[in-house]
Write a protein that holds these residues in place. Structure first.
Motif, PDB file in Angstrom:
ATOM      1  N   LEU A 203     -10.855   8.119  11.990  1.00  0.00           N
ATOM      2  CA  LEU A 203     -12.207   8.193  11.414  1.00  0.00           C
ATOM      3  C   LEU A 203     -12.862   9.530  11.714  1.00  0.00           C
ATOM      4  CD1 LEU A 203     -13.350   4.556  12.228  1.00  0.00           C
ATOM      5  CD2 LEU A 203     -13.108   5.539   9.922  1.00  0.00           C
ATOM      6  N   LEU A 204     -12.653  10.046  12.923  1.00  0.00           N
ATOM      7  CA  LEU A 204     -13.204  11.362  13.263  1.00  0.00           C
ATOM      8  C   LEU A 204     -12.623  12.446  12.357  1.00  0.00           C
ATOM      9  CD1 LEU A 204     -13.258  11.202  17.152  1.00  0.00           C
ATOM     10  CD2 LEU A 204     -15.244  11.581  15.661  1.00  0.00           C
ATOM     11  N   GLU A 205     -11.326  12.366  12.126  1.00  0.00           N
ATOM     12  CA  GLU A 205     -10.677  13.347  11.255  1.00  0.00           C
ATOM     13  C   GLU A 205     -11.221  13.258   9.824  1.00  0.00           C
ATOM     14  OE1 GLU A 205      -6.248  14.366   9.494  1.00  0.00           O
ATOM     15  OE2 GLU A 205      -6.410  13.039  11.222  1.00  0.00           O
ATOM     16  N   ALA A 206     -11.349  12.041   9.314  1.00  0.00           N
ATOM     17  CA  ALA A 206     -11.864  11.866   7.949  1.00  0.00           C
ATOM     18  C   ALA A 206     -13.307  12.349   7.839  1.00  0.00           C
ATOM     19  CB  ALA A 206     -11.754  10.402   7.529  1.00  0.00           C
ATOM     20  N   MET A 207     -14.113  12.052   8.852  1.00  0.00           N
ATOM     21  CA  MET A 207     -15.512  12.470   8.823  1.00  0.00           C
ATOM     22  C   MET A 207     -15.621  13.989   8.810  1.00  0.00           C
ATOM     23  SD  MET A 207     -18.572  11.552  11.497  1.00  0.00           S
ATOM     24  CE  MET A 207     -17.746  12.457  12.811  1.00  0.00           C
ATOM     25  N   ALA A 208     -14.721  14.655   9.488  1.00  0.00           N
ATOM     26  CA  ALA A 208     -14.781  16.111   9.584  1.00  0.00           C
ATOM     27  C   ALA A 208     -14.127  16.821   8.398  1.00  0.00           C
ATOM     28  CB  ALA A 208     -14.100  16.569  10.879  1.00  0.00           C
ATOM     29  N   LYS A 209     -13.112  16.207   7.793  1.00  0.00           N
ATOM     30  CA  LYS A 209     -12.277  16.965   6.860  1.00  0.00           C
ATOM     31  C   LYS A 209     -12.187  16.432   5.435  1.00  0.00           C
ATOM     32  CE  LYS A 209      -9.274  18.618  10.545  1.00  0.00           C
ATOM     33  NZ  LYS A 209      -7.937  18.591  11.110  1.00  0.00           N
ATOM     34  N   ASP A 210     -12.570  15.186   5.196  1.00  0.00           N
ATOM     35  CA  ASP A 210     -12.374  14.636   3.849  1.00  0.00           C
ATOM     36  C   ASP A 210     -13.257  15.365   2.836  1.00  0.00           C
ATOM     37  OD1 ASP A 210     -12.579  12.586   1.516  1.00  0.00           O
ATOM     38  OD2 ASP A 210     -11.007  11.783   2.807  1.00  0.00           O
ATOM     39  N   ASP A 211     -12.718  15.579   1.658  1.00  0.00           N
ATOM     40  CA  ASP A 211     -13.474  16.255   0.601  1.00  0.00           C
ATOM     41  C   ASP A 211     -14.609  15.404   0.044  1.00  0.00           C
ATOM     42  OD1 ASP A 211     -11.812  18.481   0.740  1.00  0.00           O
ATOM     43  OD2 ASP A 211     -10.483  17.754  -0.856  1.00  0.00           O
ATOM     44  N   SER A 212     -14.485  14.106   0.161  1.00  0.00           N
ATOM     45  CA  SER A 212     -15.457  13.187  -0.434  1.00  0.00           C
ATOM     46  C   SER A 212     -16.620  12.891   0.512  1.00  0.00           C
ATOM     47  CB  SER A 212     -14.758  11.874  -0.804  1.00  0.00           C
ATOM     48  OG  SER A 212     -15.704  10.897  -1.175  1.00  0.00           O
TER      49      SER A 212
ATOM     50  N   LEU B 272     -12.471   6.237  -3.446  1.00  0.00           N
ATOM     51  CA  LEU B 272     -12.939   4.858  -3.342  1.00  0.00           C
ATOM     52  C   LEU B 272     -12.065   4.057  -2.375  1.00  0.00           C
ATOM     53  CD1 LEU B 272     -14.907   2.687  -4.240  1.00  0.00           C
ATOM     54  CD2 LEU B 272     -13.421   2.256  -6.214  1.00  0.00           C
ATOM     55  N   VAL B 273     -10.768   4.228  -2.465  1.00  0.00           N
ATOM     56  CA  VAL B 273      -9.854   3.525  -1.546  1.00  0.00           C
ATOM     57  C   VAL B 273     -10.054   4.049  -0.128  1.00  0.00           C
ATOM     58  CG1 VAL B 273      -7.432   3.056  -0.975  1.00  0.00           C
ATOM     59  CG2 VAL B 273      -8.183   3.025  -3.362  1.00  0.00           C
TER      60      VAL B 273
ATOM     61  N   LEU C 281       0.829  -1.213   0.000  1.00  0.00           N
ATOM     62  CA  LEU C 281       0.000   0.000   0.000  1.00  0.00           C
ATOM     63  C   LEU C 281       0.860   1.259   0.000  1.00  0.00           C
ATOM     64  CD1 LEU C 281      -2.829  -1.033   2.468  1.00  0.00           C
ATOM     65  CD2 LEU C 281      -3.051  -0.636   0.006  1.00  0.00           C
ATOM     66  N   GLU C 282       1.937   1.252   0.757  1.00  0.00           N
ATOM     67  CA  GLU C 282       2.839   2.415   0.818  1.00  0.00           C
ATOM     68  C   GLU C 282       3.507   2.698  -0.521  1.00  0.00           C
ATOM     69  OE1 GLU C 282       5.655   1.897   3.997  1.00  0.00           O
ATOM     70  OE2 GLU C 282       4.055   1.710   5.481  1.00  0.00           O
ATOM     71  N   SER C 283       3.652   1.673  -1.354  1.00  0.00           N
ATOM     72  CA  SER C 283       4.333   1.843  -2.644  1.00  0.00           C
ATOM     73  C   SER C 283       3.421   2.487  -3.694  1.00  0.00           C
ATOM     74  CB  SER C 283       4.862   0.498  -3.147  1.00  0.00           C
ATOM     75  OG  SER C 283       3.784  -0.324  -3.613  1.00  0.00           O
ATOM     76  N   ARG C 284       2.184   2.799  -3.322  1.00  0.00           N
ATOM     77  CA  ARG C 284       1.219   3.457  -4.207  1.00  0.00           C
ATOM     78  C   ARG C 284       1.007   2.679  -5.520  1.00  0.00           C
ATOM     79  NH1 ARG C 284      -0.409   6.062  -0.183  1.00  0.00           N
ATOM     80  NH2 ARG C 284       0.458   8.051   0.353  1.00  0.00           N
ATOM     81  N   PRO C 285       0.605   1.406  -5.415  1.00  0.00           N
ATOM     82  CA  PRO C 285       0.360   0.618  -6.627  1.00  0.00           C
ATOM     83  C   PRO C 285      -0.959   1.049  -7.291  1.00  0.00           C
ATOM     84  CG  PRO C 285      -0.330  -0.625  -4.724  1.00  0.00           C
ATOM     85  CD  PRO C 285       0.280   0.665  -4.206  1.00  0.00           C
ATOM     86  N   SER C 286      -1.407   0.270  -8.226  1.00  0.00           N
ATOM     87  CA  SER C 286      -2.664   0.559  -8.923  1.00  0.00           C
ATOM     88  C   SER C 286      -3.836   0.564  -7.944  1.00  0.00           C
ATOM     89  CB  SER C 286      -2.926  -0.496  -9.997  1.00  0.00           C
ATOM     90  OG  SER C 286      -3.302  -1.724  -9.381  1.00  0.00           O
ATOM     91  N   ILE C 287      -4.926   1.144  -8.363  1.00  0.00           N
ATOM     92  CA  ILE C 287      -6.121   1.187  -7.501  1.00  0.00           C
ATOM     93  C   ILE C 287      -6.622  -0.215  -7.187  1.00  0.00           C
ATOM     94  CG2 ILE C 287      -7.763   1.468  -9.402  1.00  0.00           C
ATOM     95  CD1 ILE C 287      -9.311   3.394  -7.461  1.00  0.00           C
ATOM     96  N   VAL C 288      -6.472  -1.128  -8.120  1.00  0.00           N
ATOM     97  CA  VAL C 288      -6.913  -2.515  -7.893  1.00  0.00           C
ATOM     98  C   VAL C 288      -6.149  -3.122  -6.713  1.00  0.00           C
ATOM     99  CG1 VAL C 288      -6.931  -4.837  -8.878  1.00  0.00           C
ATOM    100  CG2 VAL C 288      -7.690  -2.901 -10.257  1.00  0.00           C
TER     101      VAL C 288
ATOM    102  N   ALA D 112     -12.160   3.277   5.446  1.00  0.00           N
ATOM    103  CA  ALA D 112     -13.098   3.624   6.527  1.00  0.00           C
ATOM    104  C   ALA D 112     -14.031   2.441   6.807  1.00  0.00           C
ATOM    105  CB  ALA D 112     -13.903   4.871   6.160  1.00  0.00           C
ATOM    106  N   PHE D 113     -14.530   1.828   5.751  1.00  0.00           N
ATOM    107  CA  PHE D 113     -15.413   0.664   5.908  1.00  0.00           C
ATOM    108  C   PHE D 113     -14.689  -0.456   6.664  1.00  0.00           C
ATOM    109  CE2 PHE D 113     -16.983  -3.454   4.396  1.00  0.00           C
ATOM    110  CZ  PHE D 113     -18.318  -3.341   4.726  1.00  0.00           C
TER     111      PHE D 113
END
Length: 167
Positions: A94-103, A73-74, A34-41, A79-80
């Motif tokens: 999760l609190l940070e993402a809920m408050a700040k994520d653009d999506s 999507l990732v 995951l850290e290597s930023r591979p394809s979305i798949v 989060a899921f």
């Protein structure tokens, strides 16, 4: 003219190694992928594998994906996954993402995950999410707050009550 689907065949070797790591419970290998930023798949498969391992030491890698991945999507899947794992160590991210994520997708899923985890530390953030611009996020926060209330009530009923002393 229809767009050609992306060819992900180069990912097959890495996916095979990820499956091997999954079968061995190797969180660190999947985290490195995951850290290597591979394809979305591969990123989505990695996040799902970490969730399926059902281990708390997967939370840091999932949190990193939730905070840093470029794909909503990732981030949603991260989060899921954190909600499915139900480890309280996921609550701050999760609190940070809920408050700040653009999506909207990510904010909604973060609220749902917080409800699944059932940690009272999420209550204030969920109350703030009731003011989100998006209705789905607001409704998800409302449901999550109801989940917190239900779990609080359930815990109070199932706690061991002290036996009254007689005599």
């Amino acid at each position: 003219m229809a767009k050609r689907p992306t060819d992900y065949s180069r990912d097959f070797d890495t996916l095979e190694k990820m499956e091997w790591a999954f079968s061995k419970g190797d969180v660190s290998y999947i985290s490195k992928v995951l850290e290597s930023r591979p394809s979305i798949v591969l990123r989505i498969h990695g996040v799902c594998m970490l969730a399926d391992m059902k281990r708390e030491d997967a939370i840091p890698a999932l949190a990193r994906s939730l905070r840093e991945d470029s794909s909503p999507l990732v981030r949603h899947e991260a989060a899921f996954a954190m909600g499915q794992l139900e480890f309280k160590s996921a609550v701050p991210t999760l609190l940070e993402a809920m408050a700040k994520d653009d999506s909207v997708l990510v904010r909604h899923e973060s609220a749902v995950a917080l409800g699944s985890i059932g940690d009272e530390r999420a209550r204030q953030g969920l109350m703030s999410a009731l003011e989100d611009l998006d209705e789905d996020v607001r409704l998800s926060a409302e449901v999550a707050l109801a989940d917190l209330d239900f779990l609080k009530r359930l815990r109070s009923r199932t706690e061991i009550q002290p036996i009254a002393e007689t005599g």
